[in-house]
Design an enzyme around this catalytic site. Sequence first.
Site, PDB file in Angstrom:
ATOM      1  N   LYS A 154       0.878  -1.188   0.000  1.00 27.36           N
ATOM      2  CA  LYS A 154       0.000   0.000   0.000  1.00 27.36           C
ATOM      3  C   LYS A 154       0.910   1.231   0.000  1.00 27.36           C
ATOM      4  CE  LYS A 154      -1.880   2.857   2.254  1.00 27.36           C
ATOM      5  NZ  LYS A 154      -1.700   4.253   1.787  1.00 27.36           N
ATOM      6  N   GLU A 229       9.534   1.307  10.895  1.00 26.51           N
ATOM      7  CA  GLU A 229      10.580   2.308  10.638  1.00 26.51           C
ATOM      8  C   GLU A 229       9.897   3.658  10.773  1.00 26.51           C
ATOM      9  OE1 GLU A 229      13.594   1.549  10.378  1.00 26.51           O
ATOM     10  OE2 GLU A 229      13.715  -0.465   9.528  1.00 26.51           O
ATOM     11  N   CYS A 263      13.869  10.527   7.263  1.00 20.84           N
ATOM     12  CA  CYS A 263      13.856  10.142   8.678  1.00 20.84           C
ATOM     13  C   CYS A 263      15.260  10.160   9.278  1.00 20.84           C
ATOM     14  CB  CYS A 263      13.229   8.765   8.818  1.00 20.84           C
ATOM     15  SG  CYS A 263      13.884   7.601   7.637  1.00 20.84           S
ATOM     16  N   GLU A 355      10.211  16.051  15.300  1.00 21.34           N
ATOM     17  CA  GLU A 355      10.594  15.815  13.913  1.00 21.34           C
ATOM     18  C   GLU A 355       9.812  16.773  13.022  1.00 21.34           C
ATOM     19  OE1 GLU A 355       9.363  12.204  11.758  1.00 21.34           O
ATOM     20  OE2 GLU A 355      11.489  12.016  11.271  1.00 21.34           O
TER      21      GLU A 355
HETATM   22  P1  NAD Z   1       2.078   8.302   7.819  1.00 21.26           P
HETATM   23  O1  NAD Z   1       2.370   7.562   9.034  1.00 21.26           O
HETATM   24  O2  NAD Z   1       0.957   9.244   7.809  1.00 21.26           O
HETATM   25  O3  NAD Z   1       1.786   7.326   6.572  1.00 21.26           O
HETATM   26  C1  NAD Z   1       2.625   6.270   6.226  1.00 21.26           C
HETATM   27  C2  NAD Z   1       1.815   5.228   5.497  1.00 21.26           C
HETATM   28  O4  NAD Z   1       0.877   4.668   6.390  1.00 21.26           O
HETATM   29  C3  NAD Z   1       1.000   5.754   4.312  1.00 21.26           C
HETATM   30  O5  NAD Z   1       0.993   4.804   3.280  1.00 21.26           O
HETATM   31  C4  NAD Z   1      -0.389   5.894   4.910  1.00 21.26           C
HETATM   32  O6  NAD Z   1      -1.418   5.812   3.946  1.00 21.26           O
HETATM   33  C5  NAD Z   1      -0.433   4.702   5.848  1.00 21.26           C
HETATM   34  N1  NAD Z   1      -1.402   4.818   6.930  1.00 21.26           N
HETATM   35  C6  NAD Z   1      -1.881   5.938   7.520  1.00 21.26           C
HETATM   36  N2  NAD Z   1      -2.783   5.623   8.479  1.00 21.26           N
HETATM   37  C7  NAD Z   1      -2.865   4.270   8.499  1.00 21.26           C
HETATM   38  C8  NAD Z   1      -3.636   3.336   9.265  1.00 21.26           C
HETATM   39  N3  NAD Z   1      -4.470   3.739  10.218  1.00 21.26           N
HETATM   40  N4  NAD Z   1      -3.469   2.020   9.019  1.00 21.26           N
HETATM   41  C9  NAD Z   1      -2.607   1.592   8.082  1.00 21.26           C
HETATM   42  N5  NAD Z   1      -1.886   2.432   7.302  1.00 21.26           N
HETATM   43  C10 NAD Z   1      -1.995   3.749   7.523  1.00 21.26           C
HETATM   44  O7  NAD Z   1       3.486   8.969   7.453  1.00 21.26           O
HETATM   45  P2  NAD Z   1       3.915   9.780   6.173  1.00 21.26           P
HETATM   46  O8  NAD Z   1       3.246  11.094   6.287  1.00 21.26           O
HETATM   47  O9  NAD Z   1       3.678   8.989   4.943  1.00 21.26           O
HETATM   48  O10 NAD Z   1       5.525   9.829   6.343  1.00 21.26           O
HETATM   49  C11 NAD Z   1       6.162  10.758   7.137  1.00 21.26           C
HETATM   50  C12 NAD Z   1       6.624  10.162   8.447  1.00 21.26           C
HETATM   51  O11 NAD Z   1       7.224   8.882   8.250  1.00 21.26           O
HETATM   52  C13 NAD Z   1       7.701  10.942   9.163  1.00 21.26           C
HETATM   53  O12 NAD Z   1       7.410  11.054  10.524  1.00 21.26           O
HETATM   54  C14 NAD Z   1       8.991  10.147   8.967  1.00 21.26           C
HETATM   55  O13 NAD Z   1       9.963  10.291   9.899  1.00 21.26           O
HETATM   56  C15 NAD Z   1       8.514   8.784   8.919  1.00 21.26           C
HETATM   57  N6  NAD Z   1       9.417   7.959   8.094  1.00 21.26           N
HETATM   58  C16 NAD Z   1      10.266   7.082   8.711  1.00 21.26           C
HETATM   59  C17 NAD Z   1      11.135   6.334   7.943  1.00 21.26           C
HETATM   60  C18 NAD Z   1      12.078   5.344   8.545  1.00 21.26           C
HETATM   61  O14 NAD Z   1      12.662   4.581   7.810  1.00 21.26           O
HETATM   62  N7  NAD Z   1      12.249   5.292   9.825  1.00 21.26           N
HETATM   63  C19 NAD Z   1      11.153   6.466   6.583  1.00 21.26           C
HETATM   64  C20 NAD Z   1      10.273   7.353   6.002  1.00 21.26           C
HETATM   65  C21 NAD Z   1       9.404   8.086   6.773  1.00 21.26           C
END
Ligand code: NAD
Length: 453
Positions: A154, A229, A263, A355
């Site tokens: 997804k 992650e 991140c 962050e």
């Molecule tokens: P997000 O958590 O909003 O979304 C991430 C993914 O999860 C998306 O595909 C989203 O559609 C899905 N999602 C959202 N709600 C969900 C639910 N209830 N159930 C299942 N899936 C759901 O984050 P974002 O806005 O896409 O990314 C930014 C954040 O991600 C930042 O905080 C960043 O630090 C973190 N990040 C971490 C890493 C890492 O490797 N540690 C890498 C990239 C991003």
Amino acid sequence: MHEHSVLNPATEEVIGTVRATTAAEVAAAVAAAARAQRGWAAAAPADRARLLRRFATVVDEHREELARIEVREAGHTLGNARWEAANVRDLLEYAAGGTERLMGRQIPVAGGIDLTILEPLGVVGVIAPWNFPMPIAAWGTAPALAAGNAVVLKPAETTPLSALRLAELALEAGLPEHLFQVLPGAGDTAGSALVTHPGVAKIVFTGSTRIGKQIMARCAELTKPLTLELGGKSPNIVFADSDLDAAAAAAPMSFLDNAGQDCCARTRILVQRSVYERFLELLVPGIESVVVGDPSDEKTEMGPLISESQLARVRSYVPAGAAAIRGTAPAGPGFWFPPTVLTAESPGSPAATEEIFGPVAVVLPFEDEAEAVSLANATEYGLSGSIWTRDVGRALRVSQAVRAGNLSVNSHSSVRYSTPFGGYKQSGLGRELGPDSLAAFTETKNVFISTEA
Ligand code: NAD
């Protein structure tokens, strides 16, 4: 059928529309994946490896096309996007090399022979974010497939196009139908349906700490394993005994790459007080000269933020009149924010602890090694960090003392497909990449065979 639009964040133009997958469609996809997985797991390991290598080759042949998709949907600079497409190829090749080396053990026991067998989990759900759509999708997908699983991916709402193209390329390469499926859609419907589906054996989630915790709680109800992650607030520790010119030259792109939506971004620059002023003098031209603009221009070093809401979030951390070093950014359409270094934050302020996920860093002074370590660890996160020093003993001491999963000395490099990656504390759970990446997508079965007559 519900659809949603995909925007180019550099221009705000609509560049595509994708359907939003429903929970019922997720269930159908998981059932089809389970059927495909049985055949895949039964295939000869060498044949699985060959197909994954062919997938890597097809990705390689479409590298430029994939990179251009990422420039348009994610605002990534062309150089970064080309690296990202190549990284998918590398991840597939590396994982393919593991299919024939995924070995159990023979353990000495009394009265017989004891074997461990590594079995695939079944169907793996990968939930990817928008900041590195292709590499992060492939971090989970490549080793999961290589270990004999099927994958349902997804992608993030804002960046589904490159993942959808990868699924087409997988079929073109000859991977069995339904083995790797990409379901675009909303997190709280399609994503949530994957998490709660009993036929999905493991969740690989990359995204925000807030959503990661929710997913962990829901996986707990099914005792479903998961990797997380999550976020970071990584330190860049600059000691007085370092090559200060090199440290100052490397600092800007360590938090400005991908417009800070990384991140691992080194957003807390900790500088020993005796060289603090000199470091700032060296930093100013480095920040002011970053080329921010059209991400499809080869010379551009930093593109836009992903969305209007991300821009609003980043702005909220930089009040008008804040003491800062600022770069430039285009005006007009697009979600632009200039490179920014805040120079008068207290260590406990929101900008220094939360962050931001944008091109904003804080710089804080420290007196000695003990204070550097204590500041570096004064965060709920523990993903990455850098240590600049010429003293090898100090480099090792500080590497041991900083509680984070990925450290670099005299470098800001964090991620390689061949080395493990993951966070301490609230930055995550489990590890991805590296030599153990396939094993993370298996169950270990122990079999004892009696040799007694
Ligand atoms: P997000 O958590 O909003 O979304 C991430 C993914 O999860 C998306 O595909 C989203 O559609 C899905 N999602 C959202 N709600 C969900 C639910 N209830 N159930 C299942 N899936 C759901 O984050 P974002 O806005 O896409 O990314 C930014 C954040 O991600 C930042 O905080 C960043 O630090 C973190 N990040 C971490 C890493 C890492 O490797 N540690 C890498 C990239 C991003």
